[in-house]
Design a protein around this motif. Structure first.
Motif, PDB file in Angstrom:
ATOM      1  N   ASP A  93       0.858  -1.190   0.000  1.00 28.55           N
ATOM      2  CA  ASP A  93       0.000   0.000   0.000  1.00 28.55           C
ATOM      3  C   ASP A  93       0.896   1.244   0.000  1.00 28.55           C
ATOM      4  O   ASP A  93       1.939   1.257   0.654  1.00 28.55           O
ATOM      5  CB  ASP A  93      -0.905   0.034   1.245  1.00 28.55           C
ATOM      6  CG  ASP A  93      -2.042  -0.995   1.187  1.00 28.55           C
ATOM      7  OD1 ASP A  93      -2.147  -1.710   0.173  1.00 28.55           O
ATOM      8  OD2 ASP A  93      -2.799  -1.081   2.173  1.00 28.55           O
ATOM      9  N   SER A  94       0.441   2.292  -0.710  1.00 22.30           N
ATOM     10  CA  SER A  94       1.277   3.492  -0.828  1.00 22.30           C
ATOM     11  C   SER A  94       1.391   4.255   0.493  1.00 22.30           C
ATOM     12  O   SER A  94       2.225   5.143   0.610  1.00 22.30           O
ATOM     13  CB  SER A  94       0.709   4.405  -1.910  1.00 22.30           C
ATOM     14  OG  SER A  94      -0.622   4.754  -1.566  1.00 22.30           O
ATOM     15  N   GLY A  95       0.565   3.921   1.482  1.00 21.69           N
ATOM     16  CA  GLY A  95       0.642   4.618   2.766  1.00 21.69           C
ATOM     17  C   GLY A  95      -0.637   4.434   3.538  1.00 21.69           C
ATOM     18  O   GLY A  95      -1.348   3.440   3.348  1.00 21.69           O
ATOM     19  N   ALA A  96      -0.918   5.410   4.415  1.00 20.00           N
ATOM     20  CA  ALA A  96      -2.111   5.325   5.261  1.00 20.00           C
ATOM     21  C   ALA A  96      -3.359   5.611   4.427  1.00 20.00           C
ATOM     22  O   ALA A  96      -3.363   6.501   3.569  1.00 20.00           O
ATOM     23  CB  ALA A  96      -1.998   6.329   6.399  1.00 20.00           C
TER      24      ALA A  96
ATOM     25  N   CYS B 109      -9.348   6.199   0.345  1.00 16.60           N
ATOM     26  CA  CYS B 109      -8.811   7.553   0.494  1.00 16.60           C
ATOM     27  C   CYS B 109      -7.380   7.501   1.003  1.00 16.60           C
ATOM     28  O   CYS B 109      -7.140   7.152   2.163  1.00 16.60           O
ATOM     29  CB  CYS B 109      -9.664   8.358   1.474  1.00 16.60           C
ATOM     30  SG  CYS B 109     -11.319   8.716   0.894  1.00 16.60           S
ATOM     31  N   GLN B 110      -6.443   7.861   0.149  1.00 17.67           N
ATOM     32  CA  GLN B 110      -5.022   7.867   0.512  1.00 17.67           C
ATOM     33  C   GLN B 110      -4.677   9.205   1.155  1.00 17.67           C
ATOM     34  O   GLN B 110      -5.034  10.262   0.614  1.00 17.67           O
ATOM     35  CB  GLN B 110      -4.198   7.670  -0.766  1.00 17.67           C
ATOM     36  CG  GLN B 110      -2.702   7.906  -0.606  1.00 17.67           C
ATOM     37  CD  GLN B 110      -1.999   7.970  -1.962  1.00 17.67           C
ATOM     38  OE1 GLN B 110      -1.629   6.948  -2.521  1.00 17.67           O
ATOM     39  NE2 GLN B 110      -1.839   9.170  -2.507  1.00 17.67           N
ATOM     40  N   ILE B 111      -3.955   9.165   2.276  1.00 19.37           N
ATOM     41  CA  ILE B 111      -3.510  10.416   2.886  1.00 19.37           C
ATOM     42  C   ILE B 111      -2.292  10.905   2.098  1.00 19.37           C
ATOM     43  O   ILE B 111      -1.240  10.260   2.089  1.00 19.37           O
ATOM     44  CB  ILE B 111      -3.156  10.224   4.376  1.00 19.37           C
ATOM     45  CG1 ILE B 111      -4.322   9.553   5.122  1.00 19.37           C
ATOM     46  CG2 ILE B 111      -2.787  11.571   5.006  1.00 19.37           C
ATOM     47  CD1 ILE B 111      -5.677  10.204   4.950  1.00 19.37           C
ATOM     48  N   SER B 112      -2.452  12.042   1.425  1.00 20.96           N
ATOM     49  CA  SER B 112      -1.396  12.546   0.543  1.00 20.96           C
ATOM     50  C   SER B 112      -0.666  13.749   1.132  1.00 20.96           C
ATOM     51  O   SER B 112       0.338  14.188   0.578  1.00 20.96           O
ATOM     52  CB  SER B 112      -1.990  12.955  -0.810  1.00 20.96           C
ATOM     53  OG  SER B 112      -2.714  11.898  -1.386  1.00 20.96           O
TER      54      SER B 112
ATOM     55  N   ASN C 231      -3.462  18.088   4.680  1.00 22.19           N
ATOM     56  CA  ASN C 231      -4.896  18.318   4.440  1.00 22.19           C
ATOM     57  C   ASN C 231      -5.283  17.863   3.036  1.00 22.19           C
ATOM     58  O   ASN C 231      -6.189  18.413   2.421  1.00 22.19           O
ATOM     59  CB  ASN C 231      -5.240  19.802   4.631  1.00 22.19           C
ATOM     60  CG  ASN C 231      -4.574  20.686   3.591  1.00 22.19           C
ATOM     61  OD1 ASN C 231      -3.570  20.280   2.975  1.00 22.19           O
ATOM     62  ND2 ASN C 231      -5.093  21.871   3.394  1.00 22.19           N
ATOM     63  N   ARG C 232      -4.582  16.858   2.536  1.00 19.59           N
ATOM     64  CA  ARG C 232      -4.828  16.391   1.157  1.00 19.59           C
ATOM     65  C   ARG C 232      -5.068  14.898   1.128  1.00 19.59           C
ATOM     66  O   ARG C 232      -4.368  14.120   1.788  1.00 19.59           O
ATOM     67  CB  ARG C 232      -3.604  16.697   0.292  1.00 19.59           C
ATOM     68  CG  ARG C 232      -3.808  17.859  -0.635  1.00 19.59           C
ATOM     69  CD  ARG C 232      -2.545  18.164  -1.397  1.00 19.59           C
ATOM     70  NE  ARG C 232      -2.789  18.226  -2.833  1.00 19.59           N
ATOM     71  CZ  ARG C 232      -3.377  19.241  -3.436  1.00 19.59           C
ATOM     72  NH1 ARG C 232      -3.806  20.265  -2.733  1.00 19.59           N
ATOM     73  NH2 ARG C 232      -3.557  19.234  -4.741  1.00 19.59           N
ATOM     74  N   ILE C 233      -6.063  14.503   0.337  1.00 19.94           N
ATOM     75  CA  ILE C 233      -6.443  13.099   0.201  1.00 19.94           C
ATOM     76  C   ILE C 233      -6.522  12.763  -1.282  1.00 19.94           C
ATOM     77  O   ILE C 233      -7.109  13.513  -2.062  1.00 19.94           O
ATOM     78  CB  ILE C 233      -7.823  12.853   0.883  1.00 19.94           C
ATOM     79  CG1 ILE C 233      -7.691  12.982   2.402  1.00 19.94           C
ATOM     80  CG2 ILE C 233      -8.400  11.495   0.493  1.00 19.94           C
ATOM     81  CD1 ILE C 233      -9.021  12.948   3.145  1.00 19.94           C
ATOM     82  N   GLY C 234      -5.914  11.626  -1.666  1.00 18.46           N
ATOM     83  CA  GLY C 234      -6.075  11.110  -3.028  1.00 18.46           C
ATOM     84  C   GLY C 234      -7.188  10.081  -3.008  1.00 18.46           C
ATOM     85  O   GLY C 234      -7.215   9.217  -2.135  1.00 18.46           O
ATOM     86  N   VAL C 235      -8.131  10.162  -3.947  1.00 16.52           N
ATOM     87  CA  VAL C 235      -9.328   9.317  -3.861  1.00 16.52           C
ATOM     88  C   VAL C 235      -9.622   8.663  -5.207  1.00 16.52           C
ATOM     89  O   VAL C 235      -9.497   9.295  -6.259  1.00 16.52           O
ATOM     90  CB  VAL C 235     -10.532  10.148  -3.330  1.00 16.52           C
ATOM     91  CG1 VAL C 235     -10.838  11.319  -4.252  1.00 16.52           C
ATOM     92  CG2 VAL C 235     -11.763   9.291  -3.135  1.00 16.52           C
TER      93      VAL C 235
END
Ligand code: MN
Length: 468
Positions: free
Chosen positions: A135-138, A162-165, A168-172
């Motif tokens: 997984d790319s992260g949390a 929802c990736q924590i990027s 205050n940014r999320i990749g979805v």
């Protein structure tokens, strides 16, 4: 449902906290030691106990006051119990709720907004786990993404990974469904789409988010119907989205127009990784939560993930099939088919050939369905061994097999080419013209309802019954 005899009676759906109490009271909630690691360790424990115990992790990483919870509805019987219905009424209860939604009730004060953070730092303020090796992260995996149509104001609810990027940014990942539809509408006007992510909701609300209903049908109204009363919602502090008032945590933000960033890989329901690609971006404006909030995480490919997807789909597919084939009694999306790809159908067959029509209807009901097995009424389609038995003794491949090539399937099935692949249907029903004894299932008189306790002796002292 048109059959009034089967109109479900619910004894009431439980709140998240009442459901945890119920599980704890009978030893089905495992509480971990303080301080388990958010990276891999929490997911490993939750996966190990998958389907046997829900899990509760206090003080994740030793640093977070908010505990993590997982595996809350990882059993079909639990799901029914949390909704307050017997297990054999689960699908009809959901069908009834989806057909008879109840508008929500807006409140001014809500537990979900007891604490408000406007200076957002996602990983500092929330215990967000990392699950799988690659997984790319949390990731937030159990968040209900709620958005509003820019034209009608009607809301949509769906779970997206929802990736924590960033702080205050999320990749979805937005598949081409309803959230994506609303985002395109906003994007055409050059605007961001107001949205919120609700984490830690009651089981009925969680399940309603997975309903397969048309666009502009607010899934929170199905949650209301599952509860038998309007769901309390509250307006977000920074936008007009209405979120469940009892949610543990709410992330308020905007899906940005014309912005895409790298997201993935991420371990998905088929037990493989969803690929890394440029995906949509959320900018977070505020986090609100209860005092003493809990953070729910769903481990990808676990029973909770599979069942949450399977049960609402089963309800929808059953309704669709019954519209054309009144003899269809039940459907089951098998866990071995990751709750999406393998559909077992129970049919009260009236016409020869009907099994094949049902197979074709099932393929049309949802593009994820890849393999269909149609069985007679005497086969328990919830038992994979029974289904295999029907295939082994009632099915002939040159007569009963349907294969359709190059059809739309699931992009997450790695054996497809970009989601294009083959469909296969097996008609394992008995020919109507078959003589009765040919397919008569063997049975021992008295086998059913045997009182073994009354018939067996204590212990195993066989020697005293033989001489020498
Ligand atoms: Mn929808």
């Amino acid at each position: 449902m048109t059959d009034s005899d089967s109109t479900p009676r619910s004894t009431g759906a439980l709140s998240l906290r009442d459901w945890l109490d119920r599980l704890a009271a009978r030893g089905e909630l495992a509480v971990a030691q303080d301080g388990l690691a958010l990276k891999h360790q929490i997911a490993a424990v939750a996966k190990k106990l998958d389907g046997r115990q829900a899990t509760f992790f206090p003080r994740p990483d030793g640093a977070h006051a908010i505990p993590v919870i997982s595996g809350l509805v990882s059993d079909r019987g639990w799901m029914a119990e949390a909704l307050g219905v017997p297990q054999d009424r689960l699908l009809s209860h959901f069908q009834h709720a989806a057909a008879n939604p109840i508008p929500f009730n807006e409140v001014e004060q809500a537990p979900a907004q007891e604490v408000v953070h406007t200076d957002v730092d996602l990983l500092a303020q929330l215990p967000i786990p990392t699950h799988n090796e690659h997984d790319s992260g949390a990731y937030i995996t159990a968040g209900l993404l709620i958005s509003r149509s820019p034209e009608t104001g009607i809301q949509n609810v769906a779970i997206h990974r929802c990736q924590i990027s960033g702080r205050n940014r999320i990749g979805v990942l937005l598949l081409p469904r309803h959230t994506d539809h609303y985002h395109r509408m906003a994007e055409r006007q050059g605007k961001a789409l107001e949205m919120a992510i609700a984490i830690g909701v009651d089981p009925a609300t969680l399940l309603s988010s997975q309903a397969i209903v048309p666009v502009d049908h607010d899934e929170l109204e199905i949650a209301g119907a599952l509860h038998g009363r309007p769901l309390d919602v509250v307006k977000c502090t920074t936008n007009d989205v209405r979120v469940p008032a009892d949610a543990e945590i709410v992330i308020e933000g905007r899906l940005l127009p014309d912005e895409r960033e790298e997201e993935g890989p991420f371990g998905e329901f088929p037990q493989y990784y969803g690929e890394r690609a440029r995906r949509h971006v959320i900018e977070v404006d505020a986090i609100t939560h209860r005092r003493g909030a809990m953070f729910h995480t769903i481990v990808g490919g676990g029973l909770e993930h599979l069942l949450l997807g399977a049960i609402p789909r089963e309800a929808t597919i059953l309704s669709e099939l019954q519209r054309s084939f009144p003899g269809v009694r039940d459907v089951h999306l098998a866990l071995g088919g990751v709750g999406r790809y393998h559909l077992y159908v129970q049919l009260d067959k009236r016409q020869d050939g009907e099994g094949k029509n049902v197979i074709l209807g099932a393929f049309a009901a949802h593009y994820d369905i890849k393999h269909v097995v149609v069985c007679d009424l005497d086969v328990d389609i919830h038992d994979p061994r029974e289904v295999e038995w029907a295939v082994s003794t009632r099915f002939q491949a040159d007569r009963d097999l349907v294969v359709i090539g190059n059809a739309q399937g699931s992009k997450l099935d790695p054996s497809t080419v970009e989601g294009v692949g083959a469909k296969m249907g097996l008609d394992a029903t008995i020919p109507l013209s078959a003589p009765e004894m040919k397919y008569k299932r063997i049975r021992i008189p008295g086998e059913d309802g045997l009182d073994l306790a009354a018939l067996l002796a204590e212990g195993a002292e066989w020697r005293r019954h033989v001489a020498g």
